[in-house]
Design a protein around this motif. Structure first.
Motif, PDB file in Angstrom:
ATOM      1  N   TRP A 130      44.786  44.973  46.598  1.00 39.19           N
ATOM      2  CA  TRP A 130      43.815  46.015  47.079  1.00 39.19           C
ATOM      3  C   TRP A 130      44.104  46.257  48.523  1.00 39.19           C
ATOM      4  CZ3 TRP A 130      40.982  49.425  44.371  1.00 39.19           C
ATOM      5  CH2 TRP A 130      40.494  48.832  43.383  1.00 39.19           C
ATOM      6  N   LYS A 180      38.147  35.958  41.503  1.00 38.29           N
ATOM      7  CA  LYS A 180      37.424  36.647  42.518  1.00 38.29           C
ATOM      8  C   LYS A 180      37.896  36.328  43.849  1.00 38.29           C
ATOM      9  CE  LYS A 180      32.421  37.140  43.497  1.00 38.29           C
ATOM     10  NZ  LYS A 180      31.317  36.825  42.937  1.00 38.29           N
ATOM     11  N   THR A 231      37.538  41.487  42.278  1.00 38.29           N
ATOM     12  CA  THR A 231      37.474  40.790  41.156  1.00 38.29           C
ATOM     13  C   THR A 231      38.482  40.930  40.363  1.00 38.29           C
ATOM     14  OG1 THR A 231      35.872  42.259  39.843  1.00 38.29           O
ATOM     15  CG2 THR A 231      34.926  40.555  41.354  1.00 38.29           C
ATOM     16  N   ILE A 232      39.206  40.275  39.289  1.00 37.37           N
ATOM     17  CA  ILE A 232      40.283  40.836  38.340  1.00 37.37           C
ATOM     18  C   ILE A 232      40.028  40.111  37.128  1.00 37.37           C
ATOM     19  CG2 ILE A 232      41.835  38.999  39.030  1.00 37.37           C
ATOM     20  CD1 ILE A 232      44.322  41.044  38.530  1.00 37.37           C
ATOM     21  N   SER A 248      40.362  45.376  37.560  1.00 37.23           N
ATOM     22  CA  SER A 248      39.938  45.013  38.756  1.00 37.23           C
ATOM     23  C   SER A 248      39.006  45.761  39.440  1.00 37.23           C
ATOM     24  CB  SER A 248      41.342  44.683  39.689  1.00 37.23           C
ATOM     25  OG  SER A 248      40.625  44.225  40.885  1.00 37.23           O
ATOM     26  N   CYS A 284      45.052  50.555  44.938  1.00 39.22           N
ATOM     27  CA  CYS A 284      45.254  49.407  43.969  1.00 39.22           C
ATOM     28  C   CYS A 284      46.706  49.374  43.636  1.00 39.22           C
ATOM     29  CB  CYS A 284      44.442  49.456  42.949  1.00 39.22           C
ATOM     30  SG  CYS A 284      44.841  48.271  41.374  1.00 39.22           S
TER      31      CYS A 284
END
Lengths: 114, 113
Positions: free
Chosen positions: B34, B53, B62-63, B70, B87
């Motif tokens: 990110w 996270k 988070t993913i 995500s 992203c």
């Protein structure tokens, strides 16, 4: 805090001219990158450089482009004969550890080709 | 073709609101980044994730690797959070180093006072 610096911040050139964009990565970083962002579009990977050679390059990075690290601190992107479509923001980035490290970006160099 | 999709494209929020930006991708990845792009154009890395996270201040990322998704959350948003949030993913089948990324188009966030 260490930072990646890029020069020039903005360059205007005529089509067909050669352009060199310069970057000074963070001193202990080992991996260096160039990216391109055409106005209003997404960022695109151009090339990665490690151990004084290109390690990966994208389809965009054709024979008109070259990179080098001439003196152990500067990392340059050369465009041999600029085209109108080369107008974009060019970002340099560096990273210390390829697996876990954070990418550090420069502020970008805006290239305008007339 | 590898794709990274972000939603929403544009987001306007009032100061103090909780914000979520989503990212979906179509291939297996080794990492997801990110990034924040300031109005002046500069890019700052916020997070690199390969699972679970991460939290940094008011930002949480988070993913979900199985769902190829995500999220980036901003708690107690502030006008200074106004930026484009990007992203970017590193596909599994890419060798080499972290920086060869596929980027999303970004989410433009405006936080009003």
């Amino acid at each position: 805090e260490p930072e990646v610096t890029q020069t020039p911040s903005h360059q205007v050139t005529q089509m067909g001219q050669e352009v060199i964009l310069r970057c000074v990565p963070i001193s202990n970083h080992l991996y260096f990158y160039w990216y391109r962002q055409i106005l209003g579009q997404k960022v695109e990977f151009l090339v990665s450089f490690y151990n004084n050679e290109i390690s990966e390059k994208s389809e965009i990075f054709d024979d008109q482009f070259s990179v080098e690290r001439p003196d152990g601190s500067n990392f340059t992107l050369k465009i041999r004969s600029t085209k109108l479509e080369d107008s974009a923001m060019y970002f340099c980035a560096s990273i210390w550890d390829s697996n876990t490290g954070e990418l550090f970006f420069g502020e970008g160099s805006r290239l305008t080709v007339l | 073709k590898n794709e990274v999709e972000q939603s929403p494209q544009n987001l306007t929020a009032q100061e103090g609101e909780f914000i979520t930006i989503n990212c979906s991708y179509s291939v297996g990845i080794s990492a997801l980044h990110w990034l924040q792009q300031h109005p002046g154009g500069g890019i700052v890395s916020l997070f690199m994730l390969s699972s679970g996270k991460k939290k940094h201040g008011r930002l949480i990322a988070t993913i979900n690797i199985q769902e190829k998704h995500s999220s980036l959350h901003i708690t107690a948003s502030h006008p200074r959070d106004s930026a484009v949030y990007i992203c970017a993913v590193r596909p599994l089948n890419y060798g080499g180093s972290q920086g060869n990324l596929i980027f999303g188009k970004g989410t433009k966030l405006s936080v009003k006072p």
